[in-house]
Design an enzyme around this catalytic site. Structure first.
Site, mmCIF file in Angstrom:
data_model
loop_
_atom_site.group_PDB
_atom_site.id
_atom_site.type_symbol
_atom_site.label_atom_id
_atom_site.label_comp_id
_atom_site.label_asym_id
_atom_site.label_seq_id
_atom_site.Cartn_x
_atom_site.Cartn_y
_atom_site.Cartn_z
ATOM 1 N N ASN A 123 0.832 -1.213 0.000
ATOM 2 C CA ASN A 123 0.000 0.000 0.000
ATOM 3 C C ASN A 123 0.865 1.260 0.000
ATOM 4 O OD1 ASN A 123 -2.461 1.380 -0.003
ATOM 5 N ND2 ASN A 123 -2.551 1.484 2.231
ATOM 6 N N GLU A 130 1.784 -3.074 -5.119
ATOM 7 C CA GLU A 130 1.397 -1.679 -4.890
ATOM 8 C C GLU A 130 2.546 -0.881 -4.269
ATOM 9 O OE1 GLU A 130 -2.749 0.698 -3.937
ATOM 10 O OE2 GLU A 130 -2.556 -1.363 -3.258
ATOM 11 N N ASP A 149 -1.559 -9.923 -4.904
ATOM 12 C CA ASP A 149 -2.902 -9.419 -4.661
ATOM 13 C C ASP A 149 -3.713 -9.655 -5.926
ATOM 14 O OD1 ASP A 149 -5.201 -8.024 -4.203
ATOM 15 O OD2 ASP A 149 -4.236 -6.142 -3.628
ATOM 16 N N ASN A 154 -6.997 -9.575 -6.070
ATOM 17 C CA ASN A 154 -8.185 -8.711 -6.015
ATOM 18 C C ASN A 154 -9.490 -9.440 -6.347
ATOM 19 O OD1 ASN A 154 -7.964 -5.965 -5.065
ATOM 20 N ND2 ASN A 154 -6.441 -5.643 -6.667
ATOM 21 N N HIS A 214 -3.041 -4.438 4.033
ATOM 22 C CA HIS A 214 -2.877 -5.886 3.848
ATOM 23 C C HIS A 214 -1.896 -6.418 4.895
ATOM 24 C CE1 HIS A 214 -4.535 -6.249 -0.395
ATOM 25 N NE2 HIS A 214 -4.417 -4.941 -0.261
#
Length: 267
Positions: A10, A36, A153, A155, A258
């Site tokens: 993140n 990310e 990830d 998603n 996360h």
């Protein structure tokens, strides 16, 4: 034993200020897959960009401040590849893979999507292009005597057990029927041919969740989603002996929305 961890940070620069550096220093993982990252390598402090004891490979997005994936490995990879051969996503900062002895390991950040928007269209285009590549990768690696591990990830929550509030999310991106069906294709032995390692080791439990919204008390109530996966070829999946989420003790100790997902694989 080979320990592999995946985590959506993140924003790596922000995570580094909140506890990521200390976590990385303490881990005994052999491979760490990051998603990310949201920064080009030159924007990172030296200790974050090239942490001691690691070989780091970055695949930033051409869109500044978005996406970005990375692989940290204890030994230098034999080869590195960015993207999966689809022009639209070549510089999107969503996929990087590396060859290690007996293993091709990848870090994936699949688009998040939003129903009724271009973001969902992008996600669907990515999925349509990525599954054929996953098939090709599995076949190519097998011919070279390698297993494959695609971490990251994704998603998408695959099953009702993979998110706390599944009823309220049936029409939301991340739990749409067509997304779940696509992920079933990834896991179908006759199609993608991969195994969801954490679910295989924990078939009966809800979660373990790896993402919680910063809104409300989602983390405190463990109202989360399991969207961070280890997807492995069956030979490697069969050697997995332990899988766990490195969930922070408290909300304030989190350095990302996360948590790291770690699997220990036997030889």
């Amino acid at each position: 034993m080979r320990k592999v961890t995946t985590v959506n940070v993140n924003g790596l620069r922000a995570a580094a200020k909140k506890g990521y550096v200390e976590w990385l220093t303490a881990t005994d993982a052999e491979v760490v897959c990051l998603q990310e990252v949201r920064a080009e390598s030159h924007q990172l402090a030296d200790a974050v960009r090239e942490p001691e004891g690691w070989h780091a490979v970055y695949a930033p997005s051409s869109a500044k401040g978005r996406a970005g994936v990375a692989l940290l490995t204890r030994r230098e990879p034999d080869a590195v590849r960015v993207g999966f051969g689809t022009a639209e996503f070549e510089d999107s900062g969503r996929y990087v893979e590396a060859d290690l002895p007996g293993l091709t390991v990848a870090s994936l950040y699949l688009p998040s999507g939003e129903v009724g928007t271009e973001r969902q269209d992008e996600k669907e285009r990515f999925m349509a292009a990525f599954l054929p590549y996953l098939r090709e990768l599995r076949v190519r690696a097998a011919a070279a005597g390698r297993e494959v591990l695609v971490c990251g990830d994704w998603n998408i929550a695959h099953q009702e057990a993979d998110l706390k509030n599944w009823r309220a999310n049936r029409k939301n991106s991340g739990f749409l029927p067509e997304e779940r069906e696509w992920l079933s294709g990834v896991l179908d032995p006759a199609d993608g041919g991969y195994t969801d390692v954490v679910r295989a080791l924990h078939p009966e439990i809800a979660g373990p969740y790896s993402w919680w919204s910063y809104r409300g008390r989602a983390f405190d109530n463990d109202s989360g989603w399991r969207i961070d996966y280890h997807m492995a070829t069956p030979g490697l999946a069969g050697r997995a002996v332990k899988a766990y989420v490195e969930r922070a003790a408290t909300h304030d100790e989190r350095w990302s929305d996360h948590a790291p997902v770690t699997v220990v694989y036997g030889d």
